[in-house]
Scaffold this active site. Structure first.
Site, PDB file in Angstrom:
ATOM      1  N   HIS A  90      52.452 -33.821  41.208  1.00 59.45           N
ATOM      2  CA  HIS A  90      52.212 -33.363  39.838  1.00 59.45           C
ATOM      3  C   HIS A  90      50.928 -32.554  40.108  1.00 59.45           C
ATOM      4  O   HIS A  90      50.042 -32.657  40.870  1.00 59.45           O
ATOM      5  CB  HIS A  90      51.772 -34.973  39.366  1.00 59.45           C
ATOM      6  CG  HIS A  90      52.734 -35.802  39.284  1.00 59.45           C
ATOM      7  ND1 HIS A  90      53.362 -36.170  37.939  1.00 59.45           N
ATOM      8  CD2 HIS A  90      53.437 -36.729  39.954  1.00 59.45           C
ATOM      9  CE1 HIS A  90      54.119 -37.088  38.058  1.00 59.45           C
ATOM     10  NE2 HIS A  90      54.179 -37.554  39.323  1.00 59.45           N
ATOM     11  N   HIS A 105      58.182 -34.946  44.719  1.00 57.82           N
ATOM     12  CA  HIS A 105      57.489 -34.172  43.835  1.00 57.82           C
ATOM     13  C   HIS A 105      55.973 -34.088  43.816  1.00 57.82           C
ATOM     14  O   HIS A 105      55.466 -35.532  43.968  1.00 57.82           O
ATOM     15  CB  HIS A 105      58.142 -34.155  42.600  1.00 57.82           C
ATOM     16  CG  HIS A 105      57.962 -35.667  41.973  1.00 57.82           C
ATOM     17  ND1 HIS A 105      58.741 -36.684  42.190  1.00 57.82           N
ATOM     18  CD2 HIS A 105      57.019 -36.377  41.047  1.00 57.82           C
ATOM     19  CE1 HIS A 105      58.498 -37.788  41.530  1.00 57.82           C
ATOM     20  NE2 HIS A 105      57.480 -37.581  40.911  1.00 57.82           N
TER      21      HIS A 105
HETATM   22  P1  5GP Z   1      56.790 -40.067  39.209  1.00 60.54           P
HETATM   23  O1  5GP Z   1      56.462 -41.304  38.166  1.00 60.54           O
HETATM   24  O2  5GP Z   1      58.065 -40.343  39.994  1.00 60.54           O
HETATM   25  O3  5GP Z   1      55.531 -39.803  40.111  1.00 60.54           O
HETATM   26  O4  5GP Z   1      56.840 -38.844  38.296  1.00 60.54           O
HETATM   27  C1  5GP Z   1      58.020 -38.426  37.628  1.00 60.54           C
HETATM   28  C2  5GP Z   1      57.704 -37.584  36.398  1.00 60.54           C
HETATM   29  O5  5GP Z   1      59.026 -37.006  35.919  1.00 60.54           O
HETATM   30  C3  5GP Z   1      57.110 -38.529  35.199  1.00 60.54           C
HETATM   31  O6  5GP Z   1      55.847 -37.782  34.891  1.00 60.54           O
HETATM   32  C4  5GP Z   1      58.044 -37.869  34.204  1.00 60.54           C
HETATM   33  O7  5GP Z   1      57.457 -37.866  32.815  1.00 60.54           O
HETATM   34  C5  5GP Z   1      58.919 -36.909  34.675  1.00 60.54           C
HETATM   35  N1  5GP Z   1      60.195 -36.731  34.085  1.00 60.54           N
HETATM   36  C6  5GP Z   1      61.118 -37.764  34.250  1.00 60.54           C
HETATM   37  N2  5GP Z   1      62.465 -37.401  33.927  1.00 60.54           N
HETATM   38  C7  5GP Z   1      62.461 -36.130  33.443  1.00 60.54           C
HETATM   39  C8  5GP Z   1      63.001 -35.053  33.082  1.00 60.54           C
HETATM   40  O8  5GP Z   1      64.155 -35.084  32.565  1.00 60.54           O
HETATM   41  N3  5GP Z   1      62.600 -33.503  32.808  1.00 60.54           N
HETATM   42  C9  5GP Z   1      61.207 -33.402  33.088  1.00 60.54           C
HETATM   43  N4  5GP Z   1      60.864 -32.231  32.866  1.00 60.54           N
HETATM   44  N5  5GP Z   1      60.290 -34.472  33.425  1.00 60.54           N
HETATM   45  C10 5GP Z   1      60.936 -35.787  33.725  1.00 60.54           C
END
Ligand code: 5GP
Length: 134
Positions: free
Chosen positions: A100, A98
């Protein structure tokens, strides 16, 4: 394999979806850095960008380019960061590729990373190692 994002894609859990096509989905981050913080996700679940196909990554950036101006306009941002985390050390918490899109506001307090100075010799040595590793 069924990440939390695949569950959103399958409508098993809710999300605030702002874009979707056959291959991509984008929805608001549940814990946003700033309002409008959006995640752009290939529907083909892979653990990180190194595992996703080149085609999926091209499509991710197409959607980032499409969505970012709309997000900036919608929340009145001054700019945005696009970031993808890979691996625990980077802060990746969801093992499903993903990107951001994080809207930024002047003086919003989310300072960029601290940069350090490095000698010319040390920079040369790192560049050489990277080229050797390719
Ligand atoms: P990472 O830390 O892997 O780069 O980003 C994962 C993102 O997913 C985080 O910013 C977190 O807030 C978001 N996230 C985690 N679980 C969920 C969810 O169930 N729904 C949504 N919309 N975002 C989520």
């Amino acid at each position: 394999m069924s990440s939390i994002f695949s569950k959103i894609i399958a409508r098993e859990i809710p999300a605030r979806i702002v874009y979707e096509d056959d291959h991509m989905i984008a929805f608001l981050d549940i814990n946003p850095v700033n309002p409008g913080h959006t995640l752009v996700v290939p529907k083909n679940e892979q653990p990180n960008v190194l595992e996703s196909s080149e085609e999926d990554l091209v499509q991710v950036l197409r959607v980032v380019r499409l969505l970012a101006p709309a997000i900036v306009k919608a929340v009145g941002a001054d700019g945005f960061n696009t970031v993808t985390n890979t691996g625990e050390a980077s802060g990746q918490s969801v093992p499903h590729t993903h990107f951001h899109i994080i809207p930024r506001f002047l003086n919003d307090g989310h300072m960029p990373w601290a940069h350090a100075s490095m000698s010319a010799e040390a920079l040369d040595a790192v560049a050489t190692k990277i080229k050797q590793a390719l």
